[in-house]
Design an enzyme around this catalytic site. Sequence first.
Site, PDB file in Angstrom:
ATOM      1  N   CYS A  47       0.828  -1.210   0.000  1.00 25.90           N
ATOM      2  CA  CYS A  47       0.000   0.000   0.000  1.00 25.90           C
ATOM      3  C   CYS A  47       0.861   1.257   0.000  1.00 25.90           C
ATOM      4  CB  CYS A  47      -0.958  -0.007   1.189  1.00 25.90           C
ATOM      5  SG  CYS A  47      -0.160  -0.280   2.782  1.00 25.90           S
ATOM      6  N   HIS A 298      -1.542   0.812   7.661  1.00 26.19           N
ATOM      7  CA  HIS A 298      -2.025   0.933   6.285  1.00 26.19           C
ATOM      8  C   HIS A 298      -1.783   2.352   5.795  1.00 26.19           C
ATOM      9  CE1 HIS A 298      -4.240  -0.015   2.711  1.00 26.19           C
ATOM     10  NE2 HIS A 298      -5.125   0.943   2.932  1.00 26.19           N
TER      11      HIS A 298
END
Length: 1009
Positions: A47, A298
């Site tokens: 990510c 994340h």
Amino acid sequence: MIIGAYFHNIHNEHICKDVLLPVCESTLLKTNLFNTFVGLTNLGATCYVNTFLQVWFHNLELRRTLYLCQNARAEEHNMDSDYEPRSICEHLQYLFALLQNSNRRYIDPSGLVKALGLDTGQQQDAQEFSKLFLSLLEDTLSKQKNPNLHNVIQQQFCGQMSYVTVCNQCGRASPLPSRFYELELNIQGHKNLTECVTEFLKEEKLDGDNRYFCESCQSKQNAARRIKLHSLPRVLNLQLMRFVFDRQTGHKKKLNTFISFPEQLDMGPFLEEKEDEKCVYELSAVLIHRGVSAYSGHYIAHVRDARTSDWYKFNDEEIEKMEGKKLQLGIEEDIAETVKSQTRKPKCSKGYHCSRNAYMLVYKCQREEDTDPMETNVEVPGFLGRLVDRDNRKFEEWCLEMADMRKQSVDKGKAKHEEVKELYELLPAEDEYEFVPLEWLKKWLDDSTVTKEIDNGNFLCSHGKLHPDKVGEAKRISVKAAELLFDKYGGGPRLDGSTLCEECVGQRCRVLRLKNQLAEDYKEVTNLVKCPPKSDEGYWAGKTSLRSWRQLALEQLEEDEEETKHSNGKTNGEGPEITATKENLDGDEEEMKTFNEDILCRHGGLSILESERRLVTEEVWSKLRVYFPKAPQFTQLQEPCQQCLRLEREGKENEALNRMMASEQKSSLLNLFQEKNRPTLTKWPQETDILYIVPLFFVDEWRRFIRRPTKTTPVSSVGNSLLLCPHRGFMFTFDSMLKGDAQHIALLWPDEWEVISRHFLVDQPISICRISGATPNGSSVEYTTQPELCRDCREGFIFQQQRDMREYAQATVYVRKVIDDKRLKDAAPEMNVSGSEAEDEREEPVAKVDGERDPDFSQSEDGAKRQKLSDGTVSAAASPTPMASGGKSGIRRSTRHRKLRGEKALIVSANQTLKELKIQIMHAFSVAPFDQNLSIDGRCLTDDSATLGSLGVIPESVICLKADEPIADFAAMDDVYQGMFIFVSFHNLFFSLLFFRTPRNSFFAFAYE
């Protein structure tokens, strides 16, 4: 019941195919609206890569520059085959073109990630990835033929600053110019971005031990140091240092501090020269890290569209447009927050935003040309457009293919529905029925699989009938339904109610009955065994078998039960595996498998050891035979095995002969046995001029026989050939035997040799003579051997040993971490086991050779044990002591390395470079390669490109490692820690950067300066 459930499921399945599949297709297609962007697939833990790719894609100048890069492969590519980029620039070009014009909702960046050498399963440091990737991109663009592309990265991201130090004594200012591609701002203790920039530029006092050496004063003086910004780039990257090194825990941690930052940033107050400089910047991107840990979480990106000024949130495959053209961080501030970290969010004034998870802010300089439609419109080049169009056509064809498959599936389901409906009334079993596999029936109802023929072969026992244990896996259906199914799908054999195997059922009942009766019979047998049998009516039973007969009976019953399942080796296809397992168990001699096996001799008769058996009554034996029908049976009148009795008599006679032989040899060679009055080469005995040589192994074997004549095989021969070369010449010199080879031989007196010659078979006598003579300078002494030394074989043997020391593979070396330059005196001989000085300093006692376990000896055909002389290694020093290296055997003295504290063993090869060894040491000791100072025997190893063989590193060597002292500046230590963290993660991609200084990479420049 199965059929009813099927009708319910098939109805739901049609709903899923008619409704859910179109919805699934719509999730893959990008909505054909203006300003709709394409997402990127998260490959596991990538990510952080996706966020930066989206930010760089929205940098229109950077995108336009990449499109201008020359790409001959893409321009000349044949559209009939798939295009596969190779270089990083080609991957970025194609990826940006897909992000701009693809019809997909998201695309797969695995090609670029693989080209970068990133681990998709491990999350890396995002900030360090940005630095290294821009450095790689800058280097790629500088090699383009178009000169306008060489300085694009510098024009976009590079600014000018200087470190200025002012002497307090004379006032002399010493500026040190430098470039920067991002400003790393400390956020600890600050509330807004202005405070962070102010601290970055604030003045630092240099006094005390940290005083500055002034060239004008020619001495250390108190001084002041600060950073001055001279020019700013078009795109200003501000790194908020949220990930810092915690000195208490020794790990990185994340700072969850709220930082306020404006949408418009005026950098004018921070510039030294700002007459013509554009100082007002507008926020264009915010990179977010969601999570409380520095090692997980994340990454997402909020990016402003340069054409419409709309804000978008890029979360891997998901893209969300913000309402009202405003940046909305909202929910990102509440995810994965612990109770302790939940602090009240400060109020932000208009035009400001506040975040506890933002780790990078991207500001773009406001320019008038940014509003020009020509500047904001970036066209995809024709050669890339054709590739994207081809990908779009393939994707559309795939969507049509999925729709066609959906239609075929629906039609097939309808047909199966009609077939099941037709058989629904016929399936229930009546008085006459047949069996079909239940698993086949389930697959027949499931229209997603191809229906195969009916296979009842797995239900058969060894007698070819229906196995009783397989009835539960079959389904009874009517004969009419069976006729229809077998006519349509085929298969067999057909099984009805009369095919159930009665023999298997009877065997299963017997096993179950005996299992239930075992406990009662065990008690009864235990009581009956106590009663002695009548004369001539008993049976022999093994004592061990009687003690464990209950367990043996249980195992026998389980084995019989298993045989009813898999006795023919065909049932369910599991027979061969069970058979192989039983063969393995039968091959285990240590575990008794059959009753009375313990009184069975190797010839199949009754054992002669009466202490291992006892008599039991006929009643006891009859009960045991029920459980062990195949057990060996011996009546009381059965005679023991005659062959065993004969062998026992012969063994006792041989033991007596061996004792007599050992006694005679011991009395004749008493001094040799007791190791008394032994001759030595270092001090030649005066009473003789000749000594005889035999292998020390022979003497050890002979002593072992003398000590235990009944347990050891007598020694019959002296294998002197193992000390000779193939030409029958002696392999050792007098000097080599003085320095170490003597540990493999034994010296005998002449009278001892006469006894040896009488009692043993000698293949080749070997002797050493002392010859005294007179010379003008006095007396001289020479030593000769018979047979004489074979010089060619001796030199070849030594040469081969030296060659093996230089051409080794998978050998062991030892790395010892030292604190100072001095090496411990007691460890000095072990630093290099092959050096002549180390050999001379060793004072270890000579180890005796154990002939039974020493791998350097092998049994010859004539019974003599020969020592292997090949595949050895030797040092290049003056001492010719043979040694073994790299797992090869040879005549050698014991040189087993004793590891010290702080020392670790590494596996290396001679053709391995010093740079590769440093990487191994880094993983073993956590010391970076540029901090390693390696030496061997006081000689420094500095050439990273040289091989270990050329540097003189041989197997079993000890390499000293001295690490550079830690840096006193804790802030610098934090920088190094972060750099090392990303180095380990990205060394496959940026390995060459480690060994070269780059002007803009602060970490590597700092590490090597």
